[in-house]
Write an enzyme that holds these catalytic residues in place. Structure first.
Site, PDB file in Angstrom:
ATOM      1  N   TYR A  55       4.311  10.486   6.696  1.00 50.25           N
ATOM      2  CA  TYR A  55       3.099   9.730   6.987  1.00 50.25           C
ATOM      3  C   TYR A  55       3.208   9.085   8.367  1.00 50.25           C
ATOM      4  O   TYR A  55       4.130   8.315   8.644  1.00 50.25           O
ATOM      5  CB  TYR A  55       2.854   8.648   5.938  1.00 50.25           C
ATOM      6  CG  TYR A  55       2.600   9.145   4.532  1.00 50.25           C
ATOM      7  CD1 TYR A  55       2.304  10.490   4.277  1.00 50.25           C
ATOM      8  CD2 TYR A  55       2.656   8.282   3.444  1.00 50.25           C
ATOM      9  CE1 TYR A  55       2.077  10.947   2.994  1.00 50.25           C
ATOM     10  CE2 TYR A  55       2.423   8.729   2.150  1.00 50.25           C
ATOM     11  CZ  TYR A  55       2.141  10.057   1.931  1.00 50.25           C
ATOM     12  OH  TYR A  55       1.922  10.499   0.648  1.00 50.25           O
ATOM     13  N   GLY A 286      -5.118   3.149  -1.729  1.00 49.63           N
ATOM     14  CA  GLY A 286      -4.898   2.811  -0.329  1.00 49.63           C
ATOM     15  C   GLY A 286      -5.988   1.862   0.113  1.00 49.63           C
ATOM     16  O   GLY A 286      -6.977   1.658  -0.604  1.00 49.63           O
ATOM     17  N   ASN A 296     -10.116  -3.142  -6.010  1.00 52.81           N
ATOM     18  CA  ASN A 296      -9.548  -2.054  -6.796  1.00 52.81           C
ATOM     19  C   ASN A 296      -8.655  -2.568  -7.920  1.00 52.81           C
ATOM     20  O   ASN A 296      -8.546  -1.933  -8.982  1.00 52.81           O
ATOM     21  CB  ASN A 296      -8.759  -1.104  -5.899  1.00 52.81           C
ATOM     22  CG  ASN A 296      -9.641  -0.265  -5.004  1.00 52.81           C
ATOM     23  OD1 ASN A 296     -10.824  -0.083  -5.275  1.00 52.81           O
ATOM     24  ND2 ASN A 296      -9.081   0.252  -3.922  1.00 52.81           N
TER      25      ASN A 296
END
Length: 335
Positions: A55, A286, A296
């Protein structure tokens, strides 16, 4: 606060919402903003964090390590992965050979500022390296204390069974699979999930909101919102394009009454949906803003009644991808 679930047949508990930094950290958002998102995750009770050496070409691990500095290490569960190249593209800069695994774990530990990772995952299956070599290298890392548990990402059912058999011989805990999974992408249900149950492996699923499609912000017949992932040609657009079809976008809009009935946002509904699968230990979320993390987090602990699960299936109908063969497409056949 976010709930915990056991990972596979192990004694390890992880938060059912796991914070992941693919695409965002050291890429889409500045380091200070990334740190603010990590702090928000900790504030809502998330203690499990997922990253990978590939990443942002290793930079995402560095950002996460810095953001978690000062936290009690024993109170965190840190996951990372190995497979994809992070160097200049040399002959051994990719794959699951013993050489690449050993060199990669030391780089990850340094960047994450830790002596060990709780979960080390094979980021794809390596067709060019004997599975015995890969699992033996993982076993040495477990026995040395640098890795506590082993997992995989986007492996097929047969590959999971073979890996689990070797792990049992080597006496190492093989506990997780990290596939893509959402209301729209259910390719693991017919083969991967049954195989995983059979060998004591849980799913840690990525993209539960289908790259943002299931938030409902992409409307049929309209251009994508400015600044959204679908407009990010650097990274996000290529991953979301498979879902940017008029029939999919239209059906997703019809999920809104179900979310309203449950008192959830569309994103919360999507995350809660994957958590209804008892083989799912965690959904990776994310964020580019701390408020996204807080929103979330409200999906944790939500129970969706069976009749609403059926309505979701009816609304989405034949736009759902279910073909198990799509798992093989997730990784290269040769390196």
């Amino acid at each position: 606060m976010v709930n915990y679930r056991y990972l596979g047949n192990s004694g390890l508990k992880i938060t059912e919402l796991t914070y992941g930094n693919w695409i965002t950290h050291a890429s889409q958002v500045e380091n200070a903003q990334a740190t603010a998102c990590v702090r928000a995750a900790l504030d809502v009770g998330i203690t499990s964090f997922d990253t990978a050496d590939v990443y942002a070409n290793t930079a995402a691990e560095e950002v996460l390590g810095e953001a978690l500095k000062g936290e009690r290490r024993e109170s965190l569960e840190i996951f990372t992965k190995v497979f994809w190249p992070t160097g200049p593209g040399g002959a051994n800069d990719m794959g699951l050979s013993r050489k690449h695994i050993m060199e990669s774990i030391h780089g990850s530990l340094r960047r994450l500022q830790t002596d060990y990772v709780d979960l080390y995952q094979a980021h794809r299956y390596d067709y060019d390296t004997p599975l015995e070599e890969t699992m033996s290298a993982f076993a040495d890392l477990v026995h040395s204390g640098k890795v506590h548990y082993i997992g995989v990402s986007e492996w097929t059912a047969d590959q999971i069974r073979a890996g689990a058999a070797l792990a049992k011989e080597l006496r190492i805990p093989f506990v997780s699979s990290q596939p893509q999974y959402s209301m729209l992408w259910r390719v693991i249900e017919d083969e991967v999930v049954p195989a995983s149950r059979e060998v004591g492996v849980s799913q840690i699923v990525w993209s539960p909101v289908a790259q943002g499609i299931l938030t409902g912000k992409y409307k049929p017949g309209q251009a994508p919102p400015a600044g959204s992932r679908a407009t990010d040609e650097k990274s996000g657009a290529k991953f979301i394009e498979r879902f940017m079809r008029e029939d999919i976008l239209t059906r997703v809009q019809h999920l809104r009454p179900i979310a309203d009935e449950l008192g959830l946002t569309m994103a919360q509904l999507a995350i809660a949906w994957v958590l209804q699968n008892s083989n799912v230990a965690a959904a990776i979320i994310g964020a580019s803003r701390p408020e996204q993390v807080r929103d979330n987090a409200k999906a944790s602990g939500v129970e969706i009644p069976a009749e609403l699960m059926t309505r979701i299936d009816e609304v989405l109908g034949d736009v759902v991808e279910r073909d198990p063969a799509r798992t093989v497409e997730a990784g290269p056949r040769s390196r």
